[in-house]
Design an enzyme around this catalytic site. Sequence first.
Site, PDB file in Angstrom:
ATOM      1  N   ILE A 504      19.537 -15.273   9.487  1.00  0.00           N
ATOM      2  CA  ILE A 504      18.446 -16.217   9.765  1.00  0.00           C
ATOM      3  C   ILE A 504      17.360 -16.163   8.701  1.00  0.00           C
ATOM      4  CG2 ILE A 504      18.816 -16.265  12.262  1.00  0.00           C
ATOM      5  CD1 ILE A 504      16.612 -14.200  12.555  1.00  0.00           C
ATOM      6  N   GLY A 505      17.521 -15.258   7.734  1.00  0.00           N
ATOM      7  CA  GLY A 505      16.521 -15.170   6.683  1.00  0.00           C
ATOM      8  C   GLY A 505      16.977 -14.201   5.597  1.00  0.00           C
ATOM      9  N   GLY A 507      15.162 -11.881   2.341  1.00  0.00           N
ATOM     10  CA  GLY A 507      13.935 -11.445   1.682  1.00  0.00           C
ATOM     11  C   GLY A 507      14.227 -10.434   0.612  1.00  0.00           C
ATOM     12  N   GLY A 508      13.149  -9.899   0.011  1.00  0.00           N
ATOM     13  CA  GLY A 508      13.320  -8.905  -1.039  1.00  0.00           C
ATOM     14  C   GLY A 508      13.988  -7.641  -0.540  1.00  0.00           C
ATOM     15  N   PHE A 509      13.802  -7.324   0.732  1.00  0.00           N
ATOM     16  CA  PHE A 509      14.391  -6.113   1.306  1.00  0.00           C
ATOM     17  C   PHE A 509      15.876  -6.306   1.572  1.00  0.00           C
ATOM     18  CE2 PHE A 509      15.318  -3.217   4.858  1.00  0.00           C
ATOM     19  CZ  PHE A 509      14.807  -2.030   4.370  1.00  0.00           C
ATOM     20  N   LYS A 526      16.795  -6.534  10.202  1.00  0.00           N
ATOM     21  CA  LYS A 526      16.571  -6.628   8.755  1.00  0.00           C
ATOM     22  C   LYS A 526      17.306  -5.483   8.069  1.00  0.00           C
ATOM     23  CE  LYS A 526      12.332  -6.164   6.987  1.00  0.00           C
ATOM     24  NZ  LYS A 526      10.976  -6.540   6.540  1.00  0.00           N
ATOM     25  N   ASP A 622      -0.004  -7.762   1.845  1.00  0.00           N
ATOM     26  CA  ASP A 622       1.019  -8.775   1.510  1.00  0.00           C
ATOM     27  C   ASP A 622       0.945  -9.927   2.511  1.00  0.00           C
ATOM     28  OD1 ASP A 622       3.082  -9.963   0.166  1.00  0.00           O
ATOM     29  OD2 ASP A 622       4.672  -8.802   1.125  1.00  0.00           O
TER      30      ASP A 622
END
Length: 669
Positions: A504-505, A507-509, A526, A622
Site C-alpha cells: 500500500i506504500g 518509502g525510503g525504509f 513496514k 521530518d
Amino acid sequence: MPIQHSILLLAAFLLQFSSLHFPSLGYDHQNTYFINCGSNINVNESNNLYIGESTTTYPRTNFRESSIQTNQSSVPSPLYQTARIFHSESSYEFTTVPNNTYMVRFHFYSFSSPVNLYTAKFNVSVPGFPLLQNFDAKNTTNPGLIKEYFVKIIRKRFKITFTPQISSFAFVNAIELFMLPTHLIPDSVARFTYTGSTGRGLSTYSNNFLSRALETKHRLNVGGENVTRQTDNLSREWLPDDSYITDPQNAKDSPFFGGTLKRDPDDESDGPNSNKYTAPDVVYQTAKETLNGSNGLSWSVPVEKNTDHFIRLHFCDIFNQQSHLTAFALIIYDNLVISKVNSDPDVSSPYYYDVVVHSDGTGLLNVSVVPNITSAIPKAFLNGLELMKVIELSGSIPLYDLDSNSKNISLPVVVGSVVGGLVLISVVMVLFLWIIKIRKQKPVENSDLLKIPTTAEGTSYSRLELHYGKITQGSSLPNLNLGLKISLLDLQFATENFDVKKIIGVGGFGNVYKGVLKNGMSVAVKRSVTGSDQGFPEFQTEIMVLSKIRHIHLVSLIGYCDERDEMILVYEYMEKGTLRDNLYNTNLPCLTWKQRLDICIGAAKGLHYLHKGVAGGIIHRDMKSTNILLDENLVAKVADFGLSRTGPLDQHSYVSTCVKGTFGYLDPD
C-alpha cells in the site's frame, strides 16, 4: 512550541501544498460555461453572463454540418434571439474538474424562422448517459423550455453530443455547465421500495448514488409564489405547488412568523441541515400546513412510470416560537416512510429529507404529510419539494473523447500506433524480466513461507540482539518494549507472505503492506530492504519513541519484528492513507475546508504532545504531508519517527534539531 504556533505553521503548510481547489470554501461556479449559442453577443440573464459562442475559444466545438438561425420578433429572453442548428451529429467539448458533480442545462425555444425549429427531433447525450431521447421540439414555444441535469464528471474533458434523427435536425439556444457545491447531491441516500398490494414500504440504504445522473422534473415552492432564477443561488426556478395538491380544503398557506432563518451561511456540509445552496430562504419562509382537525396533506406529482425518482422534501418550522411542538409522518403511496419528521430540530432551522422511490404504473407519485395526534401541536407541514428522475449509466465512460471528424485513419496514426505498441511490448518484457530477476534475488515475495535460519549453535539472534551484545551476556535492549515483539511467522501469515498485491506504500525504509493479524486487527506492516544495514538507527528510534508514547493524534506502534536480518514495524492501519494522497489524488474525494482545518489542528496537537507532553520532549524533524496519516474518520495522526530526537526544545543546545528527511518537510521551528 505552543500549540497555537504549531497550528499556524501547519495551516500555512496545508495552504501551500494543497490541491488549490476548494469546492466547499467560498463556493463559486468553477470552470463555468454559460453559452449564448449561435451568437457572438454576450447576454446578461438571471444574474449570469452568457458568452456568445462565436467570441470564445472554449468550449471546443465539433460541428460537421451546422448553421445559425436568428429571430427578429419579440422573445421572452434575449437568449432566444439565436439558435445553433445541427444537421448531423455534433458536439461541444468542455474542460472540467474530475470527480465533481456538475449542473447541465439546455435552453430550447422554437422561434419562427425559415427552419421550423418546432419540427426538430433529436437526442442529446453525454459520456455514459442519454439525457434526451427522441426529443420533440414542438413543446418548446413560449415561454421556452429548460432541461436540467445533475451529472458527476469523472474526466478532465466532458462532451455534449447532439444527434438529429433521420431526416430531421437538432438545435439549442443556450447551454449552462458549472460545478455544484460538494454535498448538494448525496452519494448515499435512503431508498424506499413500494411493495404494492402488501401495503408495506421498505427503507434500505443505497450507496454510490452519484454514479447515476439526475433529470429535474419538478421543483415546488410549497405555499408560496414562483421563485425566479434570479433569486436562487444556483439559478433554479421554483414553481407554486397549488396545481399538485389533492386536498386543498385541508391546507392553508402560512408565511414565516418573523425573524431570520437559523442556518450558517457558510455551512456546506452534507445534510440534513439546509445551507444557502440547498434552497433559497424564500422557500423556507412559506409553507402549507394542515388545518386543525384535518387528516393530512397530499400532493400528486406526474412522473415517469416504473422508474426510480429522487425526492428531496424541505421543512422549516416557521409556525412556532418554541421548539419540540410538532411531529408528523411522511407517507409515499400510502406507505409509511418516516414516522417522525421534524425530530426536534431548532425552530426556524431549515432541514430536508432525501429518498429514492420507484414509481408505480399510474404515472403519478403521491406524497403525504400526516399529523401525529400525540404531539403538543398536531400539525403537519411542507415547505418545498424537488423531484428528479434517476438516469442509470448506459455504457462505459471513455477515457478520451475521440474526434468524431476523423472518419479515416491516416498513415502517421497507423505508424504511430504500431510503434507505440512495440514500445509497450518492450517495456512489459523488460518489467517481466526484471521481476523474475528480483524474485530470484529475493525469494521472500510470494514464495513458500520463510525458513528461519539458525546459527551453528542452533540459536537464532535478531539484529537488535547482536547490536546490543545479547550473544555475549543476554544484556537487555535499552528503551525497547519487548512486549511489542511479533514473530516473523505471524507477519508472513498477516501479509500472505508479503504478497506484492498487499503493498500500500513505498518509502525510503522499504515497502508497506496491509495485513490482518490473528486477532482480526488490520495493520500496516513496514518492512525494510532485507539484508541491508541502512535504516537501522531509524528502526531503533521508531521503536524507542513509539513504545513510550500514546496519543490520539500519533500513529500507534502495534509491534515490531527483528528476527535474523529483518527490520519490520507494525502500525495501526490508517484507512484513508496519507494527507498527501488526499490532497493530490484526483480519484479521492476533495477535502473540505473544515476537514483540512481539523487535520491541521489534529497534527498540531500531536506535535504539541511530542514537544511538551513527553518527558524530555521529542522533536520529529521530518514533518511533511506523507507523514500525516488519516484514519477512517479523517482524524490526523503524525507518523514516521525514525529521524526524531529526544531532548528539550529550549535548552541543551547539543541536541540536534536540524531538519532531516526529504523535500516537502515542515520545519519544526
